[in-house]
Design a protein around this motif. Sequence first.
Motif, short mmCIF file in Angstrom:
data_model
loop_
_atom_site.label_atom_id
_atom_site.label_comp_id
_atom_site.label_asym_id
_atom_site.label_seq_id
_atom_site.Cartn_x
_atom_site.Cartn_y
_atom_site.Cartn_z
N TYR A 1 0.81 -1.22 0.00
CA TYR A 1 0.00 0.00 0.00
C TYR A 1 0.84 1.27 0.00
O TYR A 1 0.31 2.37 0.09
N LEU A 2 2.15 1.09 -0.10
CA LEU A 2 3.05 2.21 -0.37
C LEU A 2 3.44 2.20 -1.84
O LEU A 2 4.40 2.86 -2.25
N SER A 3 2.70 1.40 -2.62
CA SER A 3 2.93 1.27 -4.06
C SER A 3 4.27 0.62 -4.38
O SER A 3 4.85 0.85 -5.44
N LEU A 4 4.77 -0.21 -3.46
CA LEU A 4 6.08 -0.84 -3.65
C LEU A 4 5.98 -2.36 -3.78
O LEU A 4 7.00 -3.05 -3.74
N GLY A 5 4.76 -2.87 -3.94
CA GLY A 5 4.58 -4.32 -4.02
C GLY A 5 5.27 -4.93 -5.22
O GLY A 5 5.95 -5.95 -5.11
N GLU A 6 5.11 -4.30 -6.39
CA GLU A 6 5.74 -4.82 -7.60
C GLU A 6 7.26 -4.76 -7.48
O GLU A 6 7.96 -5.68 -7.93
N LEU A 7 7.76 -3.68 -6.90
CA LEU A 7 9.21 -3.55 -6.73
C LEU A 7 9.75 -4.63 -5.80
O LEU A 7 10.80 -5.22 -6.06
N GLU A 8 9.01 -4.91 -4.72
CA GLU A 8 9.43 -5.97 -3.79
C GLU A 8 9.46 -7.32 -4.51
O GLU A 8 10.42 -8.10 -4.34
N ALA A 9 8.44 -7.60 -5.31
CA ALA A 9 8.39 -8.87 -6.04
C ALA A 9 9.56 -8.97 -7.01
O ALA A 9 10.20 -10.03 -7.14
N PHE A 10 9.86 -7.88 -7.71
CA PHE A 10 10.97 -7.88 -8.66
C PHE A 10 12.30 -8.12 -7.96
O PHE A 10 13.13 -8.91 -8.42
N ILE A 11 12.51 -7.46 -6.83
CA ILE A 11 13.76 -7.64 -6.09
C ILE A 11 13.88 -9.07 -5.55
O ILE A 11 14.94 -9.69 -5.63
N ALA A 12 12.78 -9.59 -5.01
CA ALA A 12 12.80 -10.93 -4.44
C ALA A 12 13.06 -11.99 -5.50
O ALA A 12 13.94 -12.85 -5.34
N TYR A 13 12.32 -11.92 -6.61
CA TYR A 13 12.41 -12.97 -7.63
C TYR A 13 13.47 -12.69 -8.69
O TYR A 13 13.95 -13.62 -9.34
N GLY A 14 13.84 -11.42 -8.84
CA GLY A 14 14.87 -11.10 -9.80
C GLY A 14 16.27 -11.16 -9.21
O GLY A 14 17.25 -11.30 -9.94
N PHE A 15 16.37 -11.08 -7.87
CA PHE A 15 17.68 -11.03 -7.22
C PHE A 15 17.82 -11.97 -6.02
O PHE A 15 18.67 -12.86 -6.01
N LEU A 16 16.97 -11.76 -5.00
CA LEU A 16 17.21 -12.39 -3.71
C LEU A 16 17.16 -13.91 -3.73
O LEU A 16 17.99 -14.58 -3.11
N PHE A 17 16.18 -14.50 -4.42
CA PHE A 17 16.06 -15.96 -4.43
C PHE A 17 17.27 -16.61 -5.09
O PHE A 17 17.80 -17.60 -4.59
N SER A 18 17.71 -16.08 -6.22
CA SER A 18 18.85 -16.68 -6.92
C SER A 18 20.16 -16.43 -6.18
O SER A 18 20.97 -17.34 -6.00
N ILE A 19 20.35 -15.19 -5.73
CA ILE A 19 21.57 -14.85 -4.99
C ILE A 19 21.63 -15.60 -3.67
O ILE A 19 22.66 -16.15 -3.28
#
Length: 282
Positions: A128-146
């Motif tokens: 609800y801070l309009s950061l949900g998509e960004l969080e998903a991108f960071i998690a699945y684009g970076f954090l899970f693989s790293i």
Amino acid sequence: MTIIAISFGVFYALLKGFSPDILLKSLIVILGGILFHASANLWNDYYDYKRGVDIKEAPTNIYRKHPILSNSISSQGIFIYASLSAIVGVLLGILIYIFWGNIWGIIFGIIGPFLSFMYTGSKFALKYLSLGELEAFIAYGFLFSIGSYAIITGDLTFRPAIFSIPYGFLVAAVLTANNTRDIDFDLSRGAKTLSVRIGKKLSLILLECELTLPYILTLILVFMKIFPVWVIISLASLYRALKTIKNFKEKVPSNADPLLAKITLEFGLLFLIGLAISLLIL
């Protein structure tokens, strides 16, 4: 989607050479990732219900049963399940440290539930801070693989994310599709998602970018010989992506996010198959 994201890190670990404990560590990391994803989903249902966002008339409740609203479980029960999922995930990270002396298991074991909770479970909920998509991108684009690579090998490097960044855009697109469909309803409930803030027109443009960038990046990186040529088979899902964009411009369907999830899974699986083929013929 979580298993695929983690598999990018597993693949990069295999490039360093196979060891007997890679399979066991990978299974533990995958289980932990699934538990963190589960806790995020459960907390999301719990806190959206508590905030008055999830009601019987909610678009999400049309194509799938809300666990609380359908009386499948109490609100207290779903909170307990979410918390237990997160706790077990943390314990798996501790297990990695105890048996292999790898501190990254604990570090990412803490990051996982923290991000899961912060999505909707805080006064500063990222959704609800309009950061949900960004969080998903960071998690699945970076954090899970790293994170999976670090836990398996003991080394922290951003290199595994090279493979997962295109995938991260598609996972973010799943949320964008969901929030675009729900714009009018979320606005009526005071839920200020990114789609609510930017409006339907810009939200659809964002969705189009999230759906097409992975294919453009894949082509460019294959051409630059950063990606192995075999991952080009992931472009087989491009037709479905382009068709979906066209359909969404006409009308956003009630099952918007499951449709995007299918494209994401198809792209991810084909990409991993391409990586596997390239690994086998090295």
